[in-house]
Every structure is written in C-alpha cells, then in structure tokens.
Write a protein that holds these residues in place. Structure first.
Motif, PDB file in Angstrom:
ATOM      1  N   LEU A 124       0.837  -1.202   0.000  1.00 41.62           N
ATOM      2  CA  LEU A 124       0.000   0.000   0.000  1.00 41.62           C
ATOM      3  C   LEU A 124       0.874   1.255   0.000  1.00 41.62           C
ATOM      4  O   LEU A 124       0.599   2.222  -0.713  1.00 41.62           O
ATOM      5  N   THR A 125       1.957   1.220   0.786  1.00 40.86           N
ATOM      6  CA  THR A 125       2.859   2.371   0.846  1.00 40.86           C
ATOM      7  C   THR A 125       3.447   2.661  -0.530  1.00 40.86           C
ATOM      8  O   THR A 125       3.420   3.803  -1.006  1.00 40.86           O
ATOM      9  N   ARG A 126       3.951   1.616  -1.180  1.00 39.18           N
ATOM     10  CA  ARG A 126       4.554   1.821  -2.499  1.00 39.18           C
ATOM     11  C   ARG A 126       3.519   2.291  -3.507  1.00 39.18           C
ATOM     12  O   ARG A 126       3.793   3.158  -4.354  1.00 39.18           O
ATOM     13  N   ALA A 127       2.303   1.730  -3.423  1.00 40.11           N
ATOM     14  CA  ALA A 127       1.255   2.126  -4.354  1.00 40.11           C
ATOM     15  C   ALA A 127       0.920   3.603  -4.160  1.00 40.11           C
ATOM     16  O   ALA A 127       0.790   4.356  -5.127  1.00 40.11           O
ATOM     17  N   LEU A 128       0.811   4.031  -2.906  1.00 45.65           N
ATOM     18  CA  LEU A 128       0.465   5.426  -2.631  1.00 45.65           C
ATOM     19  C   LEU A 128       1.581   6.364  -3.071  1.00 45.65           C
ATOM     20  O   LEU A 128       1.328   7.483  -3.509  1.00 45.65           O
ATOM     21  N   LEU A 129       2.834   5.917  -2.955  1.00 46.17           N
ATOM     22  CA  LEU A 129       3.954   6.770  -3.363  1.00 46.17           C
ATOM     23  C   LEU A 129       3.875   7.084  -4.854  1.00 46.17           C
ATOM     24  O   LEU A 129       4.409   8.092  -5.309  1.00 46.17           O
ATOM     25  N   LYS A 130       3.196   6.219  -5.606  1.00 45.30           N
ATOM     26  CA  LYS A 130       3.041   6.468  -7.037  1.00 45.30           C
ATOM     27  C   LYS A 130       2.181   7.691  -7.296  1.00 45.30           C
ATOM     28  O   LYS A 130       2.372   8.386  -8.296  1.00 45.30           O
ATOM     29  N   VAL A 131       1.188   7.917  -6.425  1.00 45.19           N
ATOM     30  CA  VAL A 131       0.255   9.014  -6.687  1.00 45.19           C
ATOM     31  C   VAL A 131       0.600  10.276  -5.895  1.00 45.19           C
ATOM     32  O   VAL A 131       0.127  11.349  -6.224  1.00 45.19           O
ATOM     33  N   LEU A 132       1.425  10.145  -4.855  1.00 44.29           N
ATOM     34  CA  LEU A 132       1.777  11.324  -4.060  1.00 44.29           C
ATOM     35  C   LEU A 132       2.948  12.053  -4.723  1.00 44.29           C
ATOM     36  O   LEU A 132       3.629  11.491  -5.580  1.00 44.29           O
ATOM     37  N   PRO A 133       3.205  13.320  -4.324  1.00 41.15           N
ATOM     38  CA  PRO A 133       4.343  14.064  -4.888  1.00 41.15           C
ATOM     39  C   PRO A 133       5.645  13.282  -4.744  1.00 41.15           C
ATOM     40  O   PRO A 133       5.862  12.620  -3.728  1.00 41.15           O
ATOM     41  N   ARG A 134       6.507  13.401  -5.755  1.00 38.43           N
ATOM     42  CA  ARG A 134       7.724  12.595  -5.780  1.00 38.43           C
ATOM     43  C   ARG A 134       8.812  13.173  -4.893  1.00 38.43           C
ATOM     44  O   ARG A 134       9.742  13.817  -5.366  1.00 38.43           O
ATOM     45  N   ARG A 135       8.696  13.017  -3.609  1.00 42.42           N
ATOM     46  CA  ARG A 135       9.794  13.362  -2.717  1.00 42.42           C
ATOM     47  C   ARG A 135       9.760  12.454  -1.496  1.00 42.42           C
ATOM     48  O   ARG A 135       8.749  11.788  -1.229  1.00 42.42           O
ATOM     49  N   VAL A 136      10.892  12.442  -0.765  1.00 40.72           N
ATOM     50  CA  VAL A 136      11.032  11.474   0.332  1.00 40.72           C
ATOM     51  C   VAL A 136       9.932  11.657   1.367  1.00 40.72           C
ATOM     52  O   VAL A 136       9.408  10.691   1.915  1.00 40.72           O
ATOM     53  N   GLY A 137       9.532  12.923   1.626  1.00 39.87           N
ATOM     54  CA  GLY A 137       8.533  13.197   2.654  1.00 39.87           C
ATOM     55  C   GLY A 137       7.203  12.511   2.410  1.00 39.87           C
ATOM     56  O   GLY A 137       6.440  12.265   3.342  1.00 39.87           O
ATOM     57  N   SER A 138       6.904  12.187   1.155  1.00 33.79           N
ATOM     58  CA  SER A 138       5.625  11.552   0.834  1.00 33.79           C
ATOM     59  C   SER A 138       5.487  10.182   1.478  1.00 33.79           C
ATOM     60  O   SER A 138       4.385   9.651   1.590  1.00 33.79           O
ATOM     61  N   VAL A 139       6.615   9.620   1.898  1.00 31.17           N
ATOM     62  CA  VAL A 139       6.544   8.286   2.490  1.00 31.17           C
ATOM     63  C   VAL A 139       5.778   8.332   3.812  1.00 31.17           C
ATOM     64  O   VAL A 139       5.210   7.335   4.247  1.00 31.17           O
ATOM     65  N   VAL A 140       5.727   9.497   4.446  1.00 33.26           N
ATOM     66  CA  VAL A 140       5.027   9.582   5.740  1.00 33.26           C
ATOM     67  C   VAL A 140       3.531   9.317   5.582  1.00 33.26           C
ATOM     68  O   VAL A 140       3.017   8.364   6.181  1.00 33.26           O
ATOM     69  N   PRO A 141       2.803  10.123   4.758  1.00 32.77           N
ATOM     70  CA  PRO A 141       1.376   9.796   4.603  1.00 32.77           C
ATOM     71  C   PRO A 141       1.157   8.411   3.994  1.00 32.77           C
ATOM     72  O   PRO A 141       0.235   7.697   4.403  1.00 32.77           O
ATOM     73  N   ALA A 142       2.006   8.010   3.062  1.00 32.14           N
ATOM     74  CA  ALA A 142       1.805   6.716   2.401  1.00 32.14           C
ATOM     75  C   ALA A 142       1.897   5.571   3.404  1.00 32.14           C
ATOM     76  O   ALA A 142       1.025   4.698   3.467  1.00 32.14           O
ATOM     77  N   ALA A 143       2.949   5.583   4.227  1.00 28.56           N
ATOM     78  CA  ALA A 143       3.131   4.488   5.180  1.00 28.56           C
ATOM     79  C   ALA A 143       2.110   4.567   6.306  1.00 28.56           C
ATOM     80  O   ALA A 143       1.749   3.550   6.906  1.00 28.56           O
ATOM     81  N   THR A 144       1.637   5.791   6.596  1.00 26.29           N
ATOM     82  CA  THR A 144       0.604   5.931   7.615  1.00 26.29           C
ATOM     83  C   THR A 144      -0.643   5.162   7.206  1.00 26.29           C
ATOM     84  O   THR A 144      -1.217   4.408   7.996  1.00 26.29           O
ATOM     85  N   VAL A 145      -1.029   5.321   5.946  1.00 29.35           N
ATOM     86  CA  VAL A 145      -2.192   4.590   5.452  1.00 29.35           C
ATOM     87  C   VAL A 145      -1.897   3.090   5.446  1.00 29.35           C
ATOM     88  O   VAL A 145      -2.725   2.274   5.857  1.00 29.35           O
ATOM     89  N   GLY A 146      -0.684   2.738   5.022  1.00 29.98           N
ATOM     90  CA  GLY A 146      -0.299   1.328   5.024  1.00 29.98           C
ATOM     91  C   GLY A 146      -0.447   0.719   6.407  1.00 29.98           C
ATOM     92  O   GLY A 146      -0.991  -0.372   6.578  1.00 29.98           O
ATOM     93  N   ALA A 147       0.021   1.460   7.414  1.00 27.17           N
ATOM     94  CA  ALA A 147      -0.047   0.971   8.794  1.00 27.17           C
ATOM     95  C   ALA A 147      -1.489   0.854   9.255  1.00 27.17           C
ATOM     96  O   ALA A 147      -1.902  -0.139   9.862  1.00 27.17           O
ATOM     97  N   LEU A 148      -2.275   1.892   8.924  1.00 27.88           N
ATOM     98  CA  LEU A 148      -3.678   1.932   9.349  1.00 27.88           C
ATOM     99  C   LEU A 148      -4.436   0.718   8.813  1.00 27.88           C
ATOM    100  O   LEU A 148      -5.202   0.090   9.523  1.00 27.88           O
TER     101      LEU A 148
END
Lengths: 339, 257, 252
Positions: A124-148
């Motif tokens: 889920l994190t990797r999938a979300l990183l595809k749609v979020l802005p391309r920078r390292v900080g995007s991993v925070v919201p992406a992994a948050t959803v993954g964890a949730l």
C-alpha cells in the motif's frame, strides 16, 4: 494478538507454520543482498526496537489499550523482506525468551503479525507513493495509510483462521466485525506512531527510508581545492520502481480481506463436529446461522447472513482505506503549502 | 614494509545524506608515536578515523577522494583485510563494540575472522583479556559489566587482533576517575602506534606527546601537545577549554616519563 | 526489559540439559498437549502434574511462573466470552445461558494455552539467551536468522533503557497531557528511538567490519548433546506423546 498454544487446532498450526517457514525462507533469499550491505546488526537492532516499542501501550478507548505491531513501519524503513525477518525474530524471541505466544502457534503469529502486516503495509505504501508528490517526505502519509490498513487486515486474517481452525463455533460475522472494528482503532494508534517515527527519520536521516530510496536527491561535494561537483547519492540497493498502481494495491488488500472473510463465512461449521463427537449431535442440528444474532449488526437488506458478515468485513476495510486516503491527501496538501 | 604508520593526503568525504564532513585532510604519524586528535564536536574527527581502516570513504563505496597509507600499504579495496588487521579501532560507545552474547565471544570475534580456531583462539582471547585485567569476566554478558569494564573489554577486542596502530575514540569519556586512570595505565603500557580522539585535554597531555587539532573538516594545527594546549588564542578559536585550574606547563607529560 | 529474558540463574538438572534438547522437548510437549482432545480431562491433569514436577526440579520459583502467566490474559478474556457467544445447544449454569461447545472451547483454550505458557516459561527460566541461540544454531536455524536474533537479544536491554530514559525525561519535565497528548508524546519519542537504534546498528556494523567481518558470524556452539542427554531431556515430552496418543484412542 499473540496467539497461545492450542488456540487453533493442530492442522491450522501446521499449515500456518509451513506458510511462515516458506515466507521466512523466501525473505532470507530476497533480503540476502541488503543484509550483506547493511549487516545483520541493523536488522537485529530494528528487531530490538520493534520489541521495545511493542511494550509501549497507547489508549484505544473504553479503558483499554493497544500496542504497536510495527510490521508496516518496519517494512517502510528496512524493506519488506528484511522486515519479515525482523518481525519473525521479534516473535521468536517473545516466544522463547519471554513465553509470549505459543511455540506451536509461532507459525500463526508470524503469518498474522510478521507477514500480513508487512506485505499489506508495504505494498500500500509503495502504491500510494506512485500518486503522491515525488519526494522522500511523501513516504510519511503513504506508510501511515499502510499501517492503518495493515492492522484490521491482520485481524480479518485472524478471523479467517479462526473459521478454519478455531476451537469453538462462534458466529463469524460477529467475530469479524468485532475484530476489525476493534483493530481499526488499534490501527489508528499504529498509524500515528508510524507517522511520527517516519517523520523523525525523514527529518534526520532521509537516506534510511527504504520505501523512498528512489526519491533521493543528488549530493553536492566540495573538494580540497574548493571546487564543487554533483554526484548521485549512494544507492546500495536500488529500490525497484513501484510496478503496481494504487488500484492494484487496494485490490490486493481487498482480496486478502474479502477473500478471507468470505472463506470464513463459507465454513461456519468448522468445529461443530467436535460437539457432534461429544454427543450433542441432535441438538447441534439447529442451524448455527439461524440462531446467531447476526441480524443485529449485519448489512441491512442482505438476506444471507454469511454474505452480510463478509460484506461487513470488506466495508470495514474499504472505509479504512478511504479515511486513510483522505488523511494522506490532506497531509500532502499541508506539506505542499508549507514548502 | 616501510613508511609511516599513518599517512593521509587530501582526504575529502561526504555522507550519503549530503552532509560533507572532511574538506581535505593531510597528516602523517610515524611508527611508535602517540598522537592525540583534538577538536570541537562536529569537526570530523570520528569520520576521519573511520577512514583509516576503510570503513568509510571511496574504498567503502562512499563519496569522497584522497589517499591513505597504513604502514606503507594503501587503503585500497584489495588490501582491506590486511588494513583492518593492522588498524585496531576502539569505538566511543562500548555498546557499539561489544555485540556478541558474552565477553569471550566478543573478544574472539576479531581473531576468529583472522582464521584462528581452537586453543590458539582461546589463548589469544585470554591474552587480550589479561592485558586489560578482565580475564575473570569472560563468561559474562556485556550488559552485566560496568561502563568502565565495558570500555576495557572493548580495548581487548581490538588488542586480540594484535594491531600495529591502535585508534581510540574518546577513551576516557564517561569513566569515573579511577577507571580513567586504570585505562591510562593500560594504554601507556601498550607497544603500538596510538591515535586517540579526545576532549579530555589533560588525558591527551598525559599520554600523547604530539597532538593534531581538527576543525571544520580540516587539520588546523599539528604540534607538541604542551605547545598546543598552551596557545590560548588557538584554543579559544576552536572551542577548546582547559579544565579549571589546569596549567599544561606545570604538569609532567610523556616526554619526561 | 533485560536481555536475560526470564532466566532464573540457579543450577539445576534442567538448567544443565543442552538448549537444543530443551527446545525440541518443549516443541514435542506442546504439540502433544495441543493435539489432545479437550474432553479427555485426565490427560491435562497428568500434563500439569508432569510440568509442575519439572518446574520444581528446575528450582524455578512459583511466583516467576505466575507473574509471567499474565501474558495469557487477552486470551483468557476471549475464552471466558466463548460460552456466551458460541452457538449450538445451551446449558443453564447458575441462571446463565451458556453454550455447551463454548464451555468446552473455553476449557480447551485455557488448558492448552496455560500448559503451553508454563512449558515455555520453564524453557526461558532455565536457559541463558546465549545458550538458546547456540541451541537454535545446532538445530540448523539459518545462520542469518541466528545472527539477527543474537543482535536483537544483545541490544534488547540497550534499546529498552533508551526508551526508559526518554520516558523519565518526559515525565520529569512535568508532562501530563490527556490521551491524545499522551499518544503524541509517545509517538515522538519512539521516532527518536528508531533513529538512535538504527544509527547504533550502523555503528555496530562498522565495528564488526573493523574487526574483519566479511559476512560470516563465528559459530556459537561447540559441542553437541549426548544420547543420554537427549533421552533424559525428552523424557517428559515422550510421556506426553504417549498420553496424547492414549487420549486420542479413548476418545474414538
């Protein structure tokens, strides 16, 4: 969620044991290269970290508390294959040194908490990183959803296993609803801690976040004579480009979630035969479904109680994903404004 | 093999996160010398010593340039095993250095990697533990030792490899006065080239005749420890301060011992 | 939490059994317990007696065992709920409507879970972590896993101490936020803890490479167990297997 010995029947324990052994073997192979680069110490310390953090309780509600599972977090930080090894190590130490989680249930525990949370969280994190802005900080919201999402999915998998090898026949729709509902709450705590940990890591050592390695920027180097040059960052393990779209990520999650809960509902009689063996056969003929209070919580207008229970499970996960996506969107909007 | 114990030329290095730590470092240490490496926090001292056995730097696939020779051997990918046998590195936090379940396992780790086995390995472990006075604690787990004991075992883990150059990162930090003196006695009794990072200026004066002063990723001064410590302007310019009441000109140093 | 696990550092015949034998013995014993039909009550009585005898021989204080049993609590709660939520024929006990299969299921979970936990406590209370690692290595656990395990066990107390110090620091600054505030504070501290742990992991790897590490950890175990040690160590487990088989036959 540490399952003790005897909670599931022997064949379920053996089956999950084989799944876990296969997963660990596969992960050992896949993680081999990164472990050679970073060393087993790093994985060991990540495991010690996960262990320590699992002892920190956070309030869930109704006077009870939950604790971090850490699968999605570990996956984002050290990659899915090392994370599977890390989580398995944590569970092995808990079982052997601290008598937490049964030894025959080790396979079940690794499958639920070491494999499902890691894989669901990571993809889920990797999938979300595809749609979020391309920078390292995007991993925070992406992994948050993954964890949730990873926590209720694991809970659903628990329910699925219960339907196959649980000791007693209880209405599975009810169990699924209770487990998923409860673990969505635990998942929120998991998401908050995951977000906080990743924010801290992105702020201090962005190069450490495995899931965002492909988003790193180039380095500027000044040599002894004061000349400046640009070099590409160290990429010991080039993270593979996320080949899966967000849709595929969600589909996988739903497949696991829905599939397991449908399976759960399809076998409501899992251990009725224990009762039959013991001589309650005549009485046990009364339908498990008819007598169950499923109508109280099932989806209205769906006649079949089993389908209704499974639907409740899927809807629970869907709601979680939608809420998570909304949070991710909001978070990325906010960071966009801030920058 | 000939050449100085340590020779560093035009060393530059940046960390993977983009932070540059070394901006062209040059110095030489002759065999048998004891040299203190002084400097404020963030000067690049630890980064520098991690280059001496090829842990950091272009040899390790990092971002940087420059040349290092240890006892005439270039620090190069082909010679890494030999370099790591020659240069013994004692880390600042003994918990980083002691990673095996027991003291014995830990001291044996290095020599076992050198290929020692059986009684030869046992002898080497015992010898190193005797050198630091920890032979009676071989079976204990590291977290059952005091901090000073852990620091001594950390030194033993490196001595067990019989290095030509011993490099220590802040050996006296966090030690109580007795443990600090005991360690000084151990270090003074060793017959190796010594390079020691330290903020403990009296310790530098007691053990090392020569000092290097580092700041901003460069060597800014190189000379007799006593002269450096006595240069008030130099000291103040690089955030170094002597302990209250300590006069470097009035105490004996290694040159008189 | 310390890296010693639950070890009770005394000398006893159980402490002296090689770790790999104890690991196999534990696994076989628990497997026997788990595959015993729940309704054969006497079998569980015999298991309990054998286990208590072993705990006594091992000189493990009863308080250590009972305190550690707390890890089972969530599943005890689950088990106690079973008689109320399970389907099937009902029985009336003291005015409560209980499901028969639920009562049996509760017993099943409680009895097997408790026996399993006590057996695991016996292993961890009589085996030093290093010996456990050596035992796992002997039992051919992949060396990478043994290495990760060994680092984890080594640094458990270090990381836990870090966590503890952070909590003390937070609380000594008069922190007393509400639930949300508490969660935020905990989460922030945990983030810093990870960076610390990770950087320590990197430094440890540097320290290992400095001492010639090239990817192969030295072996921990030196000697194997003798045939006698295997037989002695497995005595209870083999008895348990016999009982499990007997119980199966009786219940047919």
């Amino acid at each position: 969620m540490h399952v003790p010995d005897g909670f599931f029947n022997a064949s379920t324990s053996v089956a999950t044991g084989l799944i876990a052994a296969g997963a660990v073997g596969f992960s050992l192979q896949r993680a081999n290269r990164e472990l050679r680069e970073t060393g087993p110490a790093l994985a060991g310390l990540t495991a010690a970290f996960v262990f320590a953090v699992q002892m920190v309780n956070f309030p869930v509600g109704a006077g009870t508390s939950g604790h971090l599972l850490g699968g999605a977090l570990a996956a984002a930080l050290v990659g899915p294959w090392t994370a599977v090894l890390v989580m398995s190590t944590v569970l092995l130490v808990q079982g052997l040194l601290f008598a937490d989680g049964g030894l025959t249930a080790l396979g079940t525990n690794i499958t639920l908490m070491g494999l499902i949370t890691v894989l669901v969280g990571y993809f889920l994190t990797r999938a979300l990183l595809k749609v979020l802005p391309r920078r390292v900080g995007s991993v925070v919201p992406a992994a948050t959803v993954g964890a949730l999402v990873s926590v209720p999915v694991a809970a659903l998998a628990f329910t699925g296993l219960y339907s196959i090898g649980g000791a007693v026949d209880i209405p599975l729709g009810k169990l699924a609803t209770a487990m998923v509902g409860w673990h969505i709450l635990v998942g929120i705590g998991e998401a908050v801690i995951t977000a906080a940990v990743l924010s801290a890591v992105v702020a201090t050592r962005p190069d450490l976040v495995y899931a965002a390695r492909h988003l790193q920027q180039d380095l500027v180097l000044v040599d002894a004579d004061g000349n400046t040059s640009t070099v590409s960052p160290d990429r010991p393990i080039a993270a593979k480009p996320a080949g899966r779209s967000l849709g595929v990520g969600i589909a996988v999650t739903l497949l696991v979630a829905g599939g397991l809960s449908l399976f759960a509902s399809a076998h409501p009689d899992g251990l009725e035969f224990v009762g039959a063996k013991l001589g309650f056969e005549g009485a046990a003929k009364s339908s498990a479904v008819a007598g169950s209070p499923l109508a109280d919580y099932g989806v209205h207008g769906i006649g079949n109680a089993q389908v209704s229970g499974a639907l409740a499970g899927i809807i629970g996960v869907l709601v979680t994903i939608v809420v998570g996506l909304a949070i991710a969107k909001l978070a990325s909007l906010r960071t966009n404004k801030a920058s | 093999m000939s050449g100085p114990a340590i020779q560093v030329e035009r060393l530059v290095f940046a960390y993977p996160d983009g932070r540059q730590a070394l901006f062209g470092v040059d110095f030489t240490v002759e065999r048998g010398e004891r040299v203190a490496l002084l400097g404020p926090n963030g000067a690049g001292k630890t980064t520098l010593v991690l280059h001496l056995n090829g842990i950091l730097g272009s040899v390790a696939g990092g971002t940087g340039s420059g040349r290092i020779q240890i006892g005439g051997t270039a620090v190069h990918r082909e010679h890494l095993a030999a370099i790591r046998r020659k240069v013994g590195l004692v880390f600042q936090d003994p918990d980083d250095q002691l990673f095996m379940p027991t003291v014995r396992d830990d001291v044996a780790f290095g020599p076992a990697n050198l290929g020692l086995r059986g009684s030869e390995l046992d002898d080497r472990v015992h010898e190193a533990l005797v050198q630091v006075g920890m032979q009676d604690h071989a079976g204990l787990a590291p977290h059952h030792l005091s901090f000073g004991q852990r620091r001594r075992v950390a030194v033993a883990t490196v001595l067990a490899m019989r290095p030509e150059v011993l490099v220590l990162d802040e050996p006296s930090s966090n030690l109580d006065p007795a443990a600090r003196r005991e360690l000084a006695d151990i270090l003074a009794g060793l017959d190796v080239t010594l390079l020691m990072i330290t903020h403990d200026l009296p310790y530098a004066l007691q053990l090392c005749e020569r000092s290097l002063l580092m700041d901003g990723g460069r060597i800014v001064a190189d000379g007799k420890t006593r002269d450096l410590l006595g240069d008030a302007d130099l000291m103040a310019g690089h955030r170094l301060e002597l302990p209250y009441g300590f006069d470097p000109l009035s105490v004996p140093g290694p040159e008189r011992a | 939490m310390s890296g010693d696990g639950l070890l009770v550092a005394v000398d006893s015949p159980v402490h002296r059994v090689p770790a790999q034998v104890k690991l196999v013995a534990l696994f076989v014993f628990v497997l026997a317990v788990v595959s015993t039909p729940a309704a054969i009550f006497w079998a569980f009585g015999v298991y309990a007696v054998m286990l208590v005898a072993a705990v006594a021989v091992a000189k493990v204080p009863a308080t250590v065992v009972s305190r550690r049993l707390a890890v089972e609590t969530p599943f005890i709660v689950f088990a106690l709920l079973l008689p109320f939520v399970a389907t099937g024929p009902q029985v009336d006990v003291l005015g409560l409507h209980l499901s028969q299969s639920g009562v049996l299921g509760a017993w099943n979970v409680l009895a097997k879970g408790t026996l399993g936990v006590i057996a695991a406590i016996l292993l961890s209370a009589t085996t030093a972590p290093r010996d456990l690692l050596a035992g796992l290595e002997r039992l051919r656990l992949p060396s990478t896993l043994v290495a990760i395990l060994s680092f984890m066990v080594r640094y458990l107390s270090v990381v836990s101490d870090d966590l503890h110090r952070m909590r003390v620091a937070r609380e000594s600054r008069g922190y007393n936020g509400g639930k949300v505030g508490h969660l935020k504070a905990v989460a922030g501290g945990v983030g810093a803890l990870f960076v610390r742990s990770f950087e320590r992991g990197e430094r440890v790897h540097l320290a290992m490479r400095s001492r010639g590490y090239t990817g192969q950890m030295p072996l921990l175990s030196v000697s194997g167990a003798t045939r006698t040690q295997w037989l002695e160590g497995l005595a209870i487990s083999l008895a348990a297997v016999a009982i499990a088989v007997a119980a199966r036959v009786v219940s047919l």
